[in-house]
Write a protein that holds these residues in place. Structure first.
Motif, short mmCIF file in Angstrom:
data_model
loop_
_atom_site.label_atom_id
_atom_site.label_comp_id
_atom_site.label_asym_id
_atom_site.label_seq_id
_atom_site.Cartn_x
_atom_site.Cartn_y
_atom_site.Cartn_z
N ILE A 103 0.87 -1.27 -0.03
CA ILE A 103 -0.06 -0.12 0.17
C ILE A 103 0.97 1.27 0.14
N PRO A 104 1.85 1.55 1.18
CA PRO A 104 2.63 2.72 0.87
C PRO A 104 3.40 2.68 -0.44
N GLY A 105 3.83 1.50 -0.79
CA GLY A 105 4.73 1.70 -2.03
C GLY A 105 4.06 1.88 -3.33
N GLY A 106 2.46 1.41 -3.24
CA GLY A 106 1.81 1.84 -4.35
C GLY A 106 1.21 3.39 -4.40
N ILE A 107 0.82 3.94 -3.19
CA ILE A 107 0.71 5.16 -3.09
C ILE A 107 1.84 6.31 -3.36
N GLY A 108 2.94 5.70 -3.05
CA GLY A 108 4.37 6.52 -3.43
C GLY A 108 4.53 6.47 -4.84
N LEU A 109 4.29 5.22 -5.63
CA LEU A 109 4.41 5.53 -6.97
C LEU A 109 3.48 6.34 -7.69
N ILE A 110 2.08 5.99 -7.23
CA ILE A 110 1.31 6.98 -7.77
C ILE A 110 1.56 8.49 -7.69
N PHE A 111 2.10 8.79 -6.26
CA PHE A 111 2.54 10.21 -6.04
C PHE A 111 3.56 10.67 -6.90
N LEU A 112 4.72 9.82 -7.26
CA LEU A 112 5.63 10.23 -8.09
C LEU A 112 5.30 10.23 -9.66
N LEU A 113 4.38 9.17 -10.21
CA LEU A 113 3.99 9.28 -11.29
C LEU A 113 3.27 10.80 -11.66
N GLY A 114 2.37 10.99 -10.71
CA GLY A 114 1.44 12.37 -10.78
C GLY A 114 2.12 13.43 -10.64
N HIS A 115 3.15 13.68 -9.74
CA HIS A 115 3.93 14.88 -9.26
C HIS A 115 5.34 15.08 -9.96
N TYR A 116 6.02 13.95 -9.89
CA TYR A 116 7.45 14.14 -10.14
C TYR A 116 7.76 12.89 -11.02
N PRO A 117 7.33 12.78 -12.19
CA PRO A 117 7.65 11.44 -13.09
C PRO A 117 8.91 11.70 -13.66
N ASN A 118 9.86 12.80 -13.62
CA ASN A 118 10.96 12.76 -14.14
C ASN A 118 11.91 12.35 -12.99
N VAL A 119 11.74 11.99 -11.76
CA VAL A 119 12.87 11.28 -11.09
C VAL A 119 12.64 9.88 -10.94
N ILE A 120 11.90 9.28 -11.74
CA ILE A 120 11.66 7.93 -12.01
C ILE A 120 12.58 7.44 -13.03
N PRO A 121 13.51 6.34 -12.76
CA PRO A 121 14.35 5.92 -13.90
C PRO A 121 13.64 4.99 -14.67
N PHE A 122 12.62 5.54 -15.67
CA PHE A 122 12.00 4.49 -16.49
C PHE A 122 12.59 3.53 -17.32
N GLN A 123 13.81 3.98 -17.88
CA GLN A 123 14.60 3.25 -18.80
C GLN A 123 15.21 1.94 -18.17
N TYR A 124 15.37 2.16 -16.85
CA TYR A 124 15.63 0.92 -16.14
C TYR A 124 14.77 -0.20 -15.54
N LEU A 125 13.48 0.11 -15.79
CA LEU A 125 12.58 -0.66 -15.08
C LEU A 125 11.71 -1.52 -16.27
N GLY A 126 12.32 -1.79 -17.50
CA GLY A 126 11.86 -2.65 -18.41
C GLY A 126 10.50 -2.33 -19.13
N GLY A 127 9.67 -3.37 -19.13
CA GLY A 127 8.28 -2.95 -19.46
C GLY A 127 7.54 -2.26 -18.50
N PHE A 128 7.87 -2.38 -17.37
CA PHE A 128 6.95 -1.84 -16.22
C PHE A 128 7.24 -0.19 -16.38
#
Length: 114
Positions: A16-41
């Motif tokens: 739950i906290p991990g999912g909420i944190g992910l939604i927060f980052l995707l919605g507010h700060y998507p530029n801090v997530i290293p998408f290129q290292y996460l494969g299909g996800f």
């Protein structure tokens, strides 16, 4: 005084906290997530953050409001059970973070102490 506080399984504390944190980052700060290292996800998360930005913000704030309401419900249940302030505060904080799994655990306490 007896400790009336119980915690849900570790699984809920991770998901739950991990999912909420992910939604927060995707919605507010998507530029801090290293998408290129996460494969299909990472590719699907990046696409979702670009195409559905407003939806992510609405979902995040809806979660915060729902968990806040559940924390208020937890407080009311603790008052009905005559729990001490420390236990009530712990139940409210835990319910705000975890939501339903914590509230379900508290309602189980209710049946045990009535």
């Amino acid at each position: 005084m007896k400790n009336n506080f119980r915690s849900p399984h570790l699984f809920w504390w991770l998901i739950i906290p991990g999912g909420i944190g992910l939604i927060f980052l995707l919605g507010h700060y998507p530029n801090v997530i290293p998408f290129q290292y996460l494969g299909g996800f990472g590719a699907s998360s990046s696409w979702f953050a670009l195409k559905n930005h407003i939806l992510l913000l609405v979902v995040f704030w809806s979660i915060v409001i729902a968990h806040g309401y559940e924390a208020i419900i937890a407080r009311r249940i603790c008052q009905k059970l005559n729990l001490d302030q420390k236990s009530t505060l712990l139940w409210m904080i835990q319910t705000f973070i975890l939501g339903f799994p914590s509230l379900k655990k508290l309602k189980g306490q209710k049946h045990r102490y009535e």
